[in-house]
Design a protein around this motif. Sequence first.
Motif, PDB file in Angstrom:
ATOM      1  N   ASN A   1      10.829  -5.413  -4.400  1.00 27.52           N
ATOM      2  CA  ASN A   1      10.630  -5.612  -5.827  1.00 27.52           C
ATOM      3  C   ASN A   1       9.160  -5.348  -6.112  1.00 27.52           C
ATOM      4  N   TYR A   2       8.887  -4.580  -7.173  1.00 26.38           N
ATOM      5  CA  TYR A   2       7.511  -4.212  -7.495  1.00 26.38           C
ATOM      6  C   TYR A   2       7.163  -4.540  -8.941  1.00 26.38           C
ATOM      7  N   ALA A   3       5.907  -4.858  -9.148  1.00 34.59           N
ATOM      8  CA  ALA A   3       5.402  -4.938 -10.513  1.00 34.59           C
ATOM      9  C   ALA A   3       5.427  -3.540 -11.121  1.00 34.59           C
ATOM     10  N   TYR A   4       5.664  -3.488 -12.406  1.00 42.09           N
ATOM     11  CA  TYR A   4       5.761  -2.184 -13.071  1.00 42.09           C
ATOM     12  C   TYR A   4       4.485  -1.370 -12.881  1.00 42.09           C
ATOM     13  N   SER A   5       3.345  -2.048 -12.887  1.00 40.85           N
ATOM     14  CA  SER A   5       2.060  -1.349 -12.844  1.00 40.85           C
ATOM     15  C   SER A   5       1.801  -0.651 -11.517  1.00 40.85           C
ATOM     16  N   VAL A   6       2.534  -1.024 -10.462  1.00 37.96           N
ATOM     17  CA  VAL A   6       2.285  -0.416  -9.149  1.00 37.96           C
ATOM     18  C   VAL A   6       3.472   0.407  -8.667  1.00 37.96           C
ATOM     19  N   THR A   7       4.549   0.396  -9.394  1.00 41.21           N
ATOM     20  CA  THR A   7       5.744   1.140  -8.978  1.00 41.21           C
ATOM     21  C   THR A   7       5.418   2.622  -8.825  1.00 41.21           C
ATOM     22  N   GLY A   8       5.821   3.149  -7.683  1.00 45.91           N
ATOM     23  CA  GLY A   8       5.576   4.564  -7.392  1.00 45.91           C
ATOM     24  C   GLY A   8       4.254   4.818  -6.700  1.00 45.91           C
ATOM     25  N   ARG A   9       3.383   3.812  -6.669  1.00 47.49           N
ATOM     26  CA  ARG A   9       2.078   3.981  -6.004  1.00 47.49           C
ATOM     27  C   ARG A   9       1.953   3.093  -4.761  1.00 47.49           C
ATOM     28  N   PHE A  10       2.542   1.911  -4.804  1.00 47.39           N
ATOM     29  CA  PHE A  10       2.442   0.944  -3.713  1.00 47.39           C
ATOM     30  C   PHE A  10       3.790   0.851  -2.990  1.00 47.39           C
TER      31      PHE A  10
END
Length: 120
Positions: free
Chosen positions: A58-67
């Motif tokens: 599960n990822y925060a929207y702000s890091v999705t695709g980068r982390f």
Amino acid sequence: QVQLVESGGGLVQTGGSLRLSCAASGSIFAIHSMGWYRQAPGKQRELVADITSGGTTNYAYSVTGRFTISRDNAKKTVYLQMNSLKPEDTAVYYCKYAITSHNLVRRDYWGQGTQVTVSS
């Protein structure tokens, strides 16, 4: 007693990458979820990413695709690969584990925090 030790923070330029690690040791019967949080100056601590014992992430929207968060159960370690870093990613990063100790008490444990600074 359970200890979490983080490593991998540092200073990086915008667009760069860092990999954080957090290793657990001590009286551990089972590790459930693992996660990374961050706290920037003057802001509340926020979830960055977490991963269940089954591997669901599960990822925060702000890091999705980068982390990318991952775990190595044998090493009791969780990782956070951070790519395409931005200045707004600057914060102290903390790992958090949900652990059942050998006395069968389940609680959350936090790492000591590692500073990540992204320069523009």
